[in-house]
Design a protein around this motif. Structure first.
Motif, mmCIF file in Angstrom:
data_model
loop_
_atom_site.group_PDB
_atom_site.id
_atom_site.type_symbol
_atom_site.label_atom_id
_atom_site.label_comp_id
_atom_site.label_asym_id
_atom_site.label_seq_id
_atom_site.Cartn_x
_atom_site.Cartn_y
_atom_site.Cartn_z
ATOM 1 N N UNK A 47 29.895 -6.100 2.263
ATOM 2 C CA UNK A 47 28.555 -5.537 2.508
ATOM 3 C C UNK A 47 28.606 -4.126 3.088
ATOM 4 N N UNK A 48 29.768 -3.716 3.573
ATOM 5 C CA UNK A 48 29.913 -2.364 4.135
ATOM 6 C C UNK A 48 29.652 -1.347 3.027
ATOM 7 N N UNK A 49 28.770 -0.389 3.284
ATOM 8 C CA UNK A 49 28.403 0.607 2.262
ATOM 9 C C UNK A 49 29.507 1.620 1.995
ATOM 10 N N UNK A 50 30.249 2.002 3.023
ATOM 11 C CA UNK A 50 31.275 3.029 2.887
ATOM 12 C C UNK A 50 32.508 2.445 2.198
ATOM 13 N N UNK A 51 32.887 3.030 1.063
ATOM 14 C CA UNK A 51 34.007 2.527 0.261
ATOM 15 C C UNK A 51 35.311 2.561 1.055
ATOM 16 N N UNK A 52 35.540 3.620 1.827
ATOM 17 C CA UNK A 52 36.776 3.710 2.616
ATOM 18 C C UNK A 52 36.840 2.621 3.678
ATOM 19 N N UNK A 53 35.705 2.324 4.300
ATOM 20 C CA UNK A 53 35.690 1.250 5.290
ATOM 21 C C UNK A 53 35.922 -0.109 4.638
ATOM 22 N N UNK A 54 35.367 -0.308 3.443
ATOM 23 C CA UNK A 54 35.626 -1.576 2.738
ATOM 24 C C UNK A 54 37.112 -1.722 2.445
ATOM 25 N N UNK A 55 37.762 -0.648 2.009
ATOM 26 C CA UNK A 55 39.199 -0.698 1.725
ATOM 27 C C UNK A 55 39.986 -1.011 3.000
ATOM 28 N N UNK A 56 39.592 -0.387 4.111
ATOM 29 C CA UNK A 56 40.268 -0.648 5.382
ATOM 30 C C UNK A 56 40.043 -2.100 5.811
ATOM 31 N N UNK A 57 38.831 -2.599 5.643
ATOM 32 C CA UNK A 57 38.540 -3.991 5.986
ATOM 33 C C UNK A 57 39.348 -4.959 5.149
ATOM 34 N N UNK A 58 39.493 -4.658 3.871
ATOM 35 C CA UNK A 58 40.308 -5.503 2.991
ATOM 36 C C UNK A 58 41.749 -5.527 3.472
ATOM 37 N N UNK A 59 42.251 -4.372 3.902
ATOM 38 C CA UNK A 59 43.616 -4.311 4.430
ATOM 39 C C UNK A 59 43.728 -5.137 5.715
ATOM 40 N N UNK A 60 42.690 -5.108 6.540
ATOM 41 C CA UNK A 60 42.717 -5.846 7.809
ATOM 42 C C UNK A 60 42.788 -7.352 7.594
ATOM 43 N N UNK A 61 41.931 -7.878 6.745
ATOM 44 C CA UNK A 61 41.903 -9.344 6.600
ATOM 45 C C UNK A 61 42.818 -9.832 5.485
ATOM 46 N N UNK A 62 43.311 -8.922 4.659
ATOM 47 C CA UNK A 62 44.252 -9.290 3.610
ATOM 48 C C UNK A 62 43.581 -9.489 2.265
ATOM 49 N N UNK A 63 44.221 -8.980 1.246
ATOM 50 C CA UNK A 63 43.666 -9.081 -0.100
ATOM 51 C C UNK A 63 43.555 -10.505 -0.624
ATOM 52 N N UNK A 64 44.463 -11.406 -0.292
ATOM 53 C CA UNK A 64 44.265 -12.775 -0.788
ATOM 54 C C UNK A 64 42.911 -13.347 -0.370
ATOM 55 N N UNK A 65 42.505 -13.113 0.894
ATOM 56 C CA UNK A 65 41.192 -13.588 1.342
ATOM 57 C C UNK A 65 40.064 -12.808 0.701
ATOM 58 N N UNK A 66 40.247 -11.495 0.532
ATOM 59 C CA UNK A 66 39.206 -10.687 -0.098
ATOM 60 C C UNK A 66 38.945 -11.169 -1.525
ATOM 61 N N UNK A 67 40.004 -11.489 -2.238
ATOM 62 C CA UNK A 67 39.836 -11.898 -3.636
ATOM 63 C C UNK A 67 39.066 -13.201 -3.777
ATOM 64 N N UNK A 68 39.020 -14.012 -2.713
ATOM 65 C CA UNK A 68 38.221 -15.245 -2.795
ATOM 66 C C UNK A 68 36.738 -14.941 -2.890
ATOM 67 N N UNK A 69 36.331 -13.756 -2.461
ATOM 68 C CA UNK A 69 34.915 -13.382 -2.467
ATOM 69 C C UNK A 69 34.561 -12.433 -3.611
ATOM 70 N N UNK A 70 35.531 -12.085 -4.435
ATOM 71 C CA UNK A 70 35.302 -11.110 -5.508
ATOM 72 C C UNK A 70 35.463 -11.756 -6.877
ATOM 73 N N UNK A 71 34.611 -11.336 -7.791
ATOM 74 C CA UNK A 71 34.797 -11.728 -9.184
ATOM 75 C C UNK A 71 35.723 -10.705 -9.813
#
Length: 144
Positions: A47-71
């Motif tokens: 939900x974060x609007x800033x693309x750079x912050x979303x990328x940083x957040x993905x790095x923080x929680x890990x891509x395996x978890x991020x991919x569970x929420x992405x198509x």
């Protein structure tokens, strides 16, 4: 090397009065993205609007978890998880879908790295990462 503030397990800077700054790969992030990374819902980061912050957040929680929420769709896959899959996914705020190499790294676990849109195969993505053409590239026999 690029002098961008970063700390994976706490604030990158803290003062005597207790104030702190939190950052991941140069992007200032909310402290809870690191403190509560194990319980954060990936959709909060999406939900974060800033693309750079979303990328940083993905790095923080890990891509395996991020991919569970992405198509995402798999464009190409190699049976060896260290070679990986070429995936395509759409993120809000980006004009078109992006392509990513999703692979398993012995040192870092699952990784997801952006690759150019013209990449069509896993071997092209792996070769691009090291600055080679697919014809010049061969997978290492030993990975560390």
């Amino acid at each position: 090397a690029q002098n961008r503030p970063h700390c994976e397990d706490g604030p990158f800077c803290e003062w005597r009065d207790g104030s702190q700054l939190w950052s991941c790969h140069g992007a200032r992030i909310p402290a809870r993205w690191i403190k509560d990374r194990a319980i954060i819902d990936p959709t909060e980061i999406l939900r974060e609007e800033n693309v750079e912050l979303r990328a940083a957040g993905a790095a923080c929680i890990g891509w395996p978890r991020m991919l569970t929420a992405l198509d995402y769709k798999i464009i190409d896959a190699d049976p060896d998880p260290m070679h990986g899959e070429l995936i395509e996914l759409r993120l809000e705020g980006l004009p078109k879908p992006g392509r990513f190499l999703k692979a398993w790294c012995p040192r870092n676990g699952d990784i997801v790295e952006g690759v150019p849109d013209n990449i069509k195969t896993v071997i092209e993505a792996q070769a691009w990462r090291v600055g080679l053409t697919p014809a010049e590239f061969s997978y290492p026999t030993v990975r560390t």
